[in-house]
Design a protein around this motif. Sequence first.
Motif, short mmCIF file in Angstrom:
data_model
loop_
_atom_site.label_atom_id
_atom_site.label_comp_id
_atom_site.label_asym_id
_atom_site.label_seq_id
_atom_site.Cartn_x
_atom_site.Cartn_y
_atom_site.Cartn_z
N ASN B 113 -6.85 1.09 -3.90
CA ASN B 113 -7.68 1.15 -2.69
C ASN B 113 -6.81 1.38 -1.43
O ASN B 113 -6.08 0.49 -1.00
CB ASN B 113 -8.44 -0.17 -2.63
CG ASN B 113 -9.40 -0.28 -1.47
OD1 ASN B 113 -9.12 0.19 -0.38
ND2 ASN B 113 -10.53 -0.93 -1.72
N THR B 114 -6.91 2.58 -0.83
CA THR B 114 -6.03 2.95 0.27
C THR B 114 -6.24 2.06 1.50
O THR B 114 -5.27 1.65 2.15
CB THR B 114 -6.24 4.43 0.67
OG1 THR B 114 -5.96 5.24 -0.47
CG2 THR B 114 -5.33 4.84 1.80
N GLN B 117 -4.58 -1.14 0.92
CA GLN B 117 -3.13 -1.01 0.94
C GLN B 117 -2.60 -0.93 2.38
O GLN B 117 -1.58 -1.53 2.73
CB GLN B 117 -2.68 0.23 0.15
CG GLN B 117 -1.15 0.32 0.02
CD GLN B 117 -0.72 1.52 -0.80
OE1 GLN B 117 -1.54 2.21 -1.40
NE2 GLN B 117 0.58 1.76 -0.84
N ILE B 136 -0.37 7.74 8.10
CA ILE B 136 -0.01 8.27 6.80
C ILE B 136 0.55 9.67 6.98
O ILE B 136 -0.06 10.51 7.63
CB ILE B 136 -1.23 8.32 5.86
CG1 ILE B 136 -1.81 6.92 5.67
CG2 ILE B 136 -0.85 8.92 4.51
CD1 ILE B 136 -3.12 6.90 4.88
N THR B 138 1.55 13.09 5.18
CA THR B 138 1.29 13.83 3.93
C THR B 138 1.97 15.18 3.98
O THR B 138 1.99 15.83 5.02
CB THR B 138 -0.23 14.04 3.75
OG1 THR B 138 -0.88 12.78 3.78
CG2 THR B 138 -0.52 14.69 2.41
N ASN B 245 -7.32 13.95 7.95
CA ASN B 245 -7.97 13.58 6.70
C ASN B 245 -8.94 14.66 6.23
O ASN B 245 -9.01 14.99 5.04
CB ASN B 245 -8.69 12.24 6.87
CG ASN B 245 -9.21 11.71 5.55
OD1 ASN B 245 -10.35 11.94 5.21
ND2 ASN B 245 -8.35 11.04 4.79
N ILE B 299 1.50 5.46 -0.62
CA ILE B 299 0.10 5.58 -1.00
C ILE B 299 -0.06 6.76 -1.96
O ILE B 299 0.25 7.90 -1.61
CB ILE B 299 -0.76 5.82 0.26
CG1 ILE B 299 -0.68 4.59 1.17
CG2 ILE B 299 -2.20 6.14 -0.11
CD1 ILE B 299 -1.30 4.81 2.55
N HIS B 301 -2.56 9.00 -4.71
CA HIS B 301 -3.94 9.42 -4.91
C HIS B 301 -4.58 8.57 -6.01
O HIS B 301 -3.93 8.25 -7.00
CB HIS B 301 -3.92 10.88 -5.34
CG HIS B 301 -5.21 11.60 -5.10
ND1 HIS B 301 -6.35 11.35 -5.82
CD2 HIS B 301 -5.54 12.57 -4.21
CE1 HIS B 301 -7.32 12.13 -5.39
NE2 HIS B 301 -6.86 12.88 -4.40
#
Lengths: 348, 348
Positions: B113-114, B117, B136, B138, B245, B299, B301
């Motif tokens: 669960n992001t 976390q 975050i 990415t 996102n 984190i 996926h």
Amino acid sequence: MARVALDAMGGDFAPRATVAGALLALAELEREHTVQLVGQSAVVQATIDELLAGEMAAHAALRDRLELVEAPDVITMTDKPSVALRGKPQSSMVVGLRLQAEGRSDAFVSAGNTGAQMAASAFVLGRHEGLARPAIGTLFPTARKPVVVLDSGANVDSSAEELVQFARIGTVYAEDMLGRPNPTVGLLSIGEEAEKGNAAVKEAHQLLLASGLNFLGNVEGRDIPVGQCDRGPIDVVVCDGFVGNVLLKFYEALAPTLMGMFAKALGAERAALEEAFRELDYSDHGGAPLLGVKGVSIISHGKSGPRAIKNAIRVALRASESRMSEHVGRRLAEGTASRAATDGAPAA
Amino acid sequence: MARVALDAMGGDFAPRATVAGALLALAELEREHTVQLVGQSAVVQATIDELLAGEMAAHAALRDRLELVEAPDVITMTDKPSVALRGKPQSSMVVGLRLQAEGRSDAFVSAGNTGAQMAASAFVLGRHEGLARPAIGTLFPTARKPVVVLDSGANVDSSAEELVQFARIGTVYAEDMLGRPNPTVGLLSIGEEAEKGNAAVKEAHQLLLASGLNFLGNVEGRDIPVGQCDRGPIDVVVCDGFVGNVLLKFYEALAPTLMGMFAKALGAERAALEEAFRELDYSDHGGAPLLGVKGVSIISHGKSGPRAIKNAIRVALRASESRMSEHVGRRLAEGTASRAATDGAPAA
């Protein structure tokens, strides 16, 4: 019978691409339709002569369905919208839109300066009541049918009320331009739950639940390429113009990038891949209507070639024939009426 | 020597994918590194036994580099972060992070669960001074090298100051994790001119000009797939977590969608296309660091398979060895110091 005014001077490849696009469109359309080429008549006429004497000689018979409308000024891609409007009242953009305001044309198409086109369209055609600002509706190809994404760049920092207006006019777009009955609307967010999103999105979610629209709830970025979410197919995706514009440009750039990667990886012939990518190629898609103005104003990509211009003219025609603008006005008025009713309810 | 704590219970395919991923990682890493499998020990032990007796028998010698750490509670994907933190203090997530806070581990990885976390990482590890909220980071594959996009989902409604903080910590990410000297930073907007964008972006543009960072100015959605803009290659793209996102999920979903379209169009073998798409497959990419917490929290996926978990462990190791968190803290302190100096300047 429809008369489509085309900004002959607008776009990176004008007037050659615009004139050629007009000819391609007329070749496909029924005889009753005409194209009004708005711009510096001498330049436009020379381009027509050159194309009909050369590579487009087969289309010579279409010449009398082209009408030339003189407009001495040209708005460049770097002109500031407000400066262009004030300083160039005789530009092809303003003159082309004015034809429509005066009832002498049915639709307008331009591949020129988008900011100037938005400002000129709102100024010359006027905005529908109940709408803060017009929005651009763009079709995104998906694995299913295309989805309408709006706003895709006319606005930033949209309020919750504006997002609801986008939902209303996007619904009309999907009905009139895509022929979808009772279109579904998804609100773009970062999670499907109602409490996910930024402040404007969370508030818009609640307003949309009460809007009478066919509201699917929140959709996420991942739902767009697929064209559906867990709750069914998506017709309209509503978002702030900042997000919509970033997504649109990202998608546009991705197709050629990926094509390069795959061609390399597969050793496939580039032509076959290009064919596969055609559906993703925005420069080919024609045009996106500016929604919320009283009339038809179709925004084409600056890099439009003749095919894209032809497609934009077809979009303009469809918008005019389906009376989309009138329907948008009616739908927005319904929204205003229901809001007034709520606001006017006794407080205690 | 590094000890990576892995949330053995986190993710859609846990504990099988997590345990298998840990074994794959250990097989590649130098002998000095260990993995701490945090979770319900009996379940984890049974999974190890099963894998080593069966399909992963070749890795039996790695067993003694796996350490089991008991954590009776499991946070599910649908638990609310705050509820999970308060109600499940003995969860694999909290226990795994606590190991690091107590100096008994060097990094933490979870595919669970992001939201939980993020909350647990900030709570247990603490945040660096001068940072409002962690972000975050990415990696987006591009035609050139990958670019770091942040924030890609930890925040919404970011202020101009927060966008500048993202630029600072993204710069450290590019230096430490990607080995890029003096990384370039682009601010995601809807036009390259400084006056384009929403209110936060326009203000952030001015702050970034004075930040001392290698600021390229605004970049647009179309620059990301290419990995560069007119002013040169891009290492870091800064944006609000809402936009980041949406883009990330859009990109993730596009790869399989396009693969289907091309396979159909080309009649190509699916395997060859899958290979070409591997670079675009996020489930394979491993993990995204939560930047701004005092420590390493990666984190992954939720759909991570063994390869993705293995890659996330490598990311964790690199983050730990490069001392990225320390560098982030220092960089943020510089930002605070320069702001304090400005704020403290005599007013007249």
